[in-house]
Scaffold this motif. Structure first.
Motif, PDB file in Angstrom:
ATOM      1  N   ALA A 109      -3.118   9.813  80.992  1.00 40.11           N
ATOM      2  CA  ALA A 109      -4.119   9.829  79.916  1.00 40.11           C
ATOM      3  C   ALA A 109      -5.480   9.483  80.505  1.00 40.11           C
ATOM      4  O   ALA A 109      -5.586   8.586  81.343  1.00 40.11           O
ATOM      5  CB  ALA A 109      -3.746   8.809  78.847  1.00 40.11           C
ATOM      6  N   ASP A 110      -6.487  10.204  80.052  1.00 41.75           N
ATOM      7  CA  ASP A 110      -7.829   9.887  80.537  1.00 41.75           C
ATOM      8  C   ASP A 110      -8.852  10.471  79.568  1.00 41.75           C
ATOM      9  O   ASP A 110      -8.577  11.440  78.870  1.00 41.75           O
ATOM     10  CB  ASP A 110      -8.055  10.473  81.946  1.00 41.75           C
ATOM     11  N   VAL A 111     -10.040   9.870  79.554  1.00 41.30           N
ATOM     12  CA  VAL A 111     -11.137  10.407  78.760  1.00 41.30           C
ATOM     13  C   VAL A 111     -11.793  11.568  79.522  1.00 41.30           C
ATOM     14  O   VAL A 111     -12.444  12.426  78.929  1.00 41.30           O
ATOM     15  CB  VAL A 111     -12.157   9.282  78.444  1.00 41.30           C
ATOM     16  N   ASN A 150      -1.669   0.117  80.908  1.00 39.15           N
ATOM     17  CA  ASN A 150      -2.956   0.184  80.208  1.00 39.15           C
ATOM     18  C   ASN A 150      -4.033  -0.196  81.215  1.00 39.15           C
ATOM     19  O   ASN A 150      -4.354  -1.369  81.393  1.00 39.15           O
ATOM     20  CB  ASN A 150      -2.940  -0.742  78.996  1.00 39.15           C
ATOM     21  N   ASN A 151      -4.550   0.830  81.864  1.00 41.42           N
ATOM     22  CA  ASN A 151      -5.324   0.639  83.083  1.00 41.42           C
ATOM     23  C   ASN A 151      -6.774   1.110  82.960  1.00 41.42           C
ATOM     24  O   ASN A 151      -7.617   0.706  83.766  1.00 41.42           O
ATOM     25  CB  ASN A 151      -4.582   1.396  84.205  1.00 41.42           C
ATOM     26  N   ALA A 152      -7.085   1.936  81.958  1.00 38.84           N
ATOM     27  CA  ALA A 152      -8.444   2.484  81.849  1.00 38.84           C
ATOM     28  C   ALA A 152      -9.460   1.350  81.750  1.00 38.84           C
ATOM     29  O   ALA A 152      -9.224   0.357  81.050  1.00 38.84           O
ATOM     30  CB  ALA A 152      -8.545   3.381  80.616  1.00 38.84           C
ATOM     31  N   ALA A 207     -20.113  -8.883  80.590  1.00 41.29           N
ATOM     32  CA  ALA A 207     -19.227  -8.162  79.666  1.00 41.29           C
ATOM     33  C   ALA A 207     -17.912  -7.833  80.353  1.00 41.29           C
ATOM     34  O   ALA A 207     -16.836  -7.956  79.754  1.00 41.29           O
ATOM     35  CB  ALA A 207     -19.901  -6.888  79.179  1.00 41.29           C
ATOM     36  N   TYR A 208     -17.999  -7.419  81.602  1.00 43.92           N
ATOM     37  CA  TYR A 208     -16.783  -7.081  82.356  1.00 43.92           C
ATOM     38  C   TYR A 208     -15.903  -8.328  82.492  1.00 43.92           C
ATOM     39  O   TYR A 208     -14.700  -8.294  82.225  1.00 43.92           O
ATOM     40  CB  TYR A 208     -17.163  -6.540  83.736  1.00 43.92           C
ATOM     41  N   THR A 209     -16.522  -9.430  82.892  1.00 48.57           N
ATOM     42  CA  THR A 209     -15.781 -10.676  83.086  1.00 48.57           C
ATOM     43  C   THR A 209     -15.133 -11.124  81.774  1.00 48.57           C
ATOM     44  O   THR A 209     -13.955 -11.477  81.734  1.00 48.57           O
ATOM     45  CB  THR A 209     -16.736 -11.771  83.612  1.00 48.57           C
ATOM     46  N   VAL A 238     -11.077  -6.545  94.830  1.00 48.72           N
ATOM     47  CA  VAL A 238     -11.869  -5.321  95.046  1.00 48.72           C
ATOM     48  C   VAL A 238     -10.983  -4.238  95.654  1.00 48.72           C
ATOM     49  O   VAL A 238     -10.293  -4.458  96.647  1.00 48.72           O
ATOM     50  CB  VAL A 238     -13.070  -5.591  95.979  1.00 48.72           C
ATOM     51  N   THR A 239     -11.003  -3.083  95.010  1.00 55.80           N
ATOM     52  CA  THR A 239     -10.116  -1.974  95.385  1.00 55.80           C
ATOM     53  C   THR A 239     -10.954  -0.720  95.596  1.00 55.80           C
ATOM     54  O   THR A 239     -11.881  -0.453  94.818  1.00 55.80           O
ATOM     55  CB  THR A 239      -9.085  -1.744  94.252  1.00 55.80           C
ATOM     56  N   PHE A 240     -10.605   0.050  96.615  1.00 60.29           N
ATOM     57  CA  PHE A 240     -11.430   1.211  96.969  1.00 60.29           C
ATOM     58  C   PHE A 240     -11.179   2.376  96.013  1.00 60.29           C
ATOM     59  O   PHE A 240     -10.292   3.194  96.208  1.00 60.29           O
ATOM     60  CB  PHE A 240     -11.161   1.629  98.418  1.00 60.29           C
ATOM     61  N   THR A 241     -11.956   2.399  94.929  1.00 57.66           N
ATOM     62  CA  THR A 241     -11.892   3.491  93.948  1.00 57.66           C
ATOM     63  C   THR A 241     -13.336   3.860  93.591  1.00 57.66           C
ATOM     64  O   THR A 241     -14.281   3.208  94.055  1.00 57.66           O
ATOM     65  CB  THR A 241     -11.193   3.038  92.647  1.00 57.66           C
ATOM     66  N   ASN A 242     -13.468   4.842  92.702  1.00 58.17           N
ATOM     67  CA  ASN A 242     -14.818   5.248  92.276  1.00 58.17           C
ATOM     68  C   ASN A 242     -15.630   4.071  91.751  1.00 58.17           C
ATOM     69  O   ASN A 242     -16.856   4.058  91.850  1.00 58.17           O
ATOM     70  CB  ASN A 242     -14.734   6.303  91.164  1.00 58.17           C
TER      71      ASN A 242
HETATM   72  N1  LIG Z   1     -11.686  -0.999  91.685  1.00 63.31           N
HETATM   73  C1  LIG Z   1     -11.714  -2.321  91.629  1.00 63.31           C
HETATM   74  O1  LIG Z   1     -12.252  -3.003  92.527  1.00 63.31           O
HETATM   75  C2  LIG Z   1     -11.064  -3.045  90.477  1.00 63.31           C
HETATM   76  C3  LIG Z   1     -10.874  -4.433  90.573  1.00 63.31           C
HETATM   77  C4  LIG Z   1     -10.283  -5.113  89.507  1.00 63.31           C
HETATM   78  C5  LIG Z   1      -9.875  -4.416  88.397  1.00 63.31           C
HETATM   79  N2  LIG Z   1     -10.059  -3.078  88.319  1.00 63.31           N
HETATM   80  C6  LIG Z   1      -9.608  -2.396  87.108  1.00 63.31           C
HETATM   81  O2  LIG Z   1      -8.714  -1.361  87.444  1.00 63.31           O
HETATM   82  C7  LIG Z   1      -8.719  -0.382  86.414  1.00 63.31           C
HETATM   83  C8  LIG Z   1      -8.808   1.004  87.041  1.00 63.31           C
HETATM   84  O3  LIG Z   1     -10.069   1.116  87.662  1.00 63.31           O
HETATM   85  P1  LIG Z   1     -10.316   1.945  89.003  1.00 63.31           P
HETATM   86  O4  LIG Z   1     -10.852   1.003  89.996  1.00 63.31           O
HETATM   87  O5  LIG Z   1      -9.126   2.764  89.320  1.00 63.31           O
HETATM   88  O6  LIG Z   1     -11.545   2.831  88.517  1.00 63.31           O
HETATM   89  P2  LIG Z   1     -11.784   4.414  88.446  1.00 63.31           P
HETATM   90  O7  LIG Z   1     -13.161   4.530  87.944  1.00 63.31           O
HETATM   91  O8  LIG Z   1     -11.399   5.058  89.728  1.00 63.31           O
HETATM   92  O9  LIG Z   1     -10.749   4.895  87.336  1.00 63.31           O
HETATM   93  C9  LIG Z   1     -10.890   4.568  85.996  1.00 63.31           C
HETATM   94  C10 LIG Z   1     -10.372   5.709  85.143  1.00 63.31           C
HETATM   95  O10 LIG Z   1     -10.471   5.304  83.776  1.00 63.31           O
HETATM   96  C11 LIG Z   1     -10.976   6.393  83.041  1.00 63.31           C
HETATM   97  N3  LIG Z   1     -11.628   5.917  81.817  1.00 63.31           N
HETATM   98  C12 LIG Z   1     -12.855   5.354  81.680  1.00 63.31           C
HETATM   99  N4  LIG Z   1     -13.117   5.121  80.394  1.00 63.31           N
HETATM  100  C13 LIG Z   1     -12.030   5.521  79.704  1.00 63.31           C
HETATM  101  C14 LIG Z   1     -11.688   5.563  78.332  1.00 63.31           C
HETATM  102  N5  LIG Z   1     -12.556   5.142  77.394  1.00 63.31           N
HETATM  103  N6  LIG Z   1     -10.478   6.031  77.972  1.00 63.31           N
HETATM  104  C15 LIG Z   1      -9.600   6.490  78.909  1.00 63.31           C
HETATM  105  N7  LIG Z   1      -9.877   6.520  80.216  1.00 63.31           N
HETATM  106  C16 LIG Z   1     -11.072   6.031  80.606  1.00 63.31           C
HETATM  107  C17 LIG Z   1     -11.939   7.096  83.970  1.00 63.31           C
HETATM  108  O11 LIG Z   1     -12.193   8.421  83.552  1.00 63.31           O
HETATM  109  C18 LIG Z   1     -11.192   6.999  85.284  1.00 63.31           C
HETATM  110  O12 LIG Z   1     -10.352   8.105  85.475  1.00 63.31           O
HETATM  111  C19 LIG Z   1      -9.861  -0.752  85.488  1.00 63.31           C
HETATM  112  O13 LIG Z   1      -9.364  -1.413  84.343  1.00 63.31           O
HETATM  113  C20 LIG Z   1     -10.693  -1.700  86.323  1.00 63.31           C
HETATM  114  O14 LIG Z   1     -11.447  -2.596  85.536  1.00 63.31           O
HETATM  115  C21 LIG Z   1     -10.634  -2.370  89.335  1.00 63.31           C
END
Ligand SMILES: NC(=O)c1ccc[n+]([C@@H]2O[C@H](COP(=O)([O-])OP(=O)(O)OC[C@H]3O[C@@H](n4cnc5c(N)ncnc54)[C@H](O)[C@@H]3O)[C@@H](O)[C@H]2O)c1
Length: 252
Positions: free
Chosen positions: A36-38, A89-91, A155-157, A188-192
């Motif tokens: 699922a994704d937006v 529930n990861n979005a 807000a994130y915190t 911290v994780t290597f993502t967008n």
């Molecule tokens: N990357 C990090 O360093 C890190 C650290 C701690 C927590 N997180 C958490 O991990 C989760 C995944 O993040 P990520 O790092 O993979 O980021 P990401 O940006 O690579 O992926 C996030 C995904 O969520 C989708 N998304 C955004 N808004 C949405 C919505 N309203 N409904 C459905 N989908 C939506 C985006 O389109 C994207 O595909 C998030 O909850 C983020 O807060 C990430």
């Protein structure tokens, strides 16, 4: 037989990063998966990519901030894949540093990161309660435990602190219903979400890497493994837990 053969997993934010890595692991281990994704393009591409290795993977549109859309997202998953055993529930989103105390950024972040998890929990739990079983993992963050990780992102915190609270409440409420609810707390994780900062320059990259005593950021797969474990029967006595996966960052 593969570990998740015959099971169904739904992953929000599954089009990228940690969500995509989680969808891939579930698919490789035999589950039928709903991504699922937006972001339709990212979600459809991710589903297509995973289907190429023979897995049953579908894309379902899901803006988690919209309660009605979330209801539809879960209903479509159950109807097309035949049930719902696991939900990640990861979005989630971050907000720009220059929007530190901006009302709109605050509300939008809460709408997606916190209310989004609430909407998903409600819709998923309804199906799991009817089935008498299920396992849910919410993606919080180490920023949900301590404020110093991202002090410029209030807000994130706040949203991630909220996710940990919601996780505990849902876990307690359903502890005797055959349903477990946990949270994963990535460092911290290597993502967008962090790529842009890491690619600003050597100095910015080092700051993020040095947040973890291990001296590097996580690969999305390392977080996905924790999500998968929490979902699985291997974690059968684990509920209401916040599993930190951060290379030692908050041990400091
Ligand atoms: N990357 C990090 O360093 C890190 C650290 C701690 C927590 N997180 C958490 O991990 C989760 C995944 O993040 P990520 O790092 O993979 O980021 P990401 O940006 O690579 O992926 C996030 C995904 O969520 C989708 N998304 C955004 N808004 C949405 C919505 N309203 N409904 C459905 N989908 C939506 C985006 O389109 C994207 O595909 C998030 O909850 C983020 O807060 C990430």
């Amino acid at each position: 037989m593969k570990e998740f053969e015959g099971k169904v997993a739904l992953i929000t934010g599954g089009g990228n990063g940690i969500g995509l890595a989680t969808a891939r692991l579930f698919a490789e281990r035999g589950a039928r998966v709903a991504i699922a994704d937006v972001n339709r393009e990212a979600g459809e591409q991710a589903a297509e990519l995973l289907r190429q290795s023979g897995a049953e993977v579908m894309f379902v549109y899901g803006d988690v901030s919209d309660k009605a859309v979330v209801e539809q997202m879960v209903a479509e998953t159950v109807a097309k894949l035949g049930g719902l055993d696991y939900a990640a529930n990861n979005a989630g989103i971050t907000h720009p540093k220059d929007a530190e105390w901006d009302d709109d950024a605050f509300q939008r972040t809460l709408d997606i990161n916190l209310s989004g998890v609430m909407h998903c929990l409600k819709a998923e739990l309804r199906h799991m309660l009817a089935a008498g079983k299920g396992s849910i993992v919410n993606t919080a963050s180490i920023g949900g435990l301590i404020a110093s990780v991202v002090p410029s992102l209030p807000a994130y915190t706040a949203s991630k602190h909220g996710v940990i609270g919601l996780t505990k409440v849902a876990a307690l409420r359903h502890a005797r219903d055959g349903i477990r609810v946990n949270a994963v707390l990535p460092g911290v994780t290597f993502t967008n979400m962090v790529k842009d900062v890491m690619e600003l320059g050597e100095e910015e990259r080092k700051v993020l890497e040095n947040m973890a005593p291990m001296g590097r950021v996580a690969r999305p797969e390392e977080i996905a493994e924790a999500i998968i474990w929490l979902c699985s029967d291997k974690a059968s006595f684990v509920t209401g837990h916040s599993l930190v996966v951060d290379g030692g960052a908050i041990a400091q």
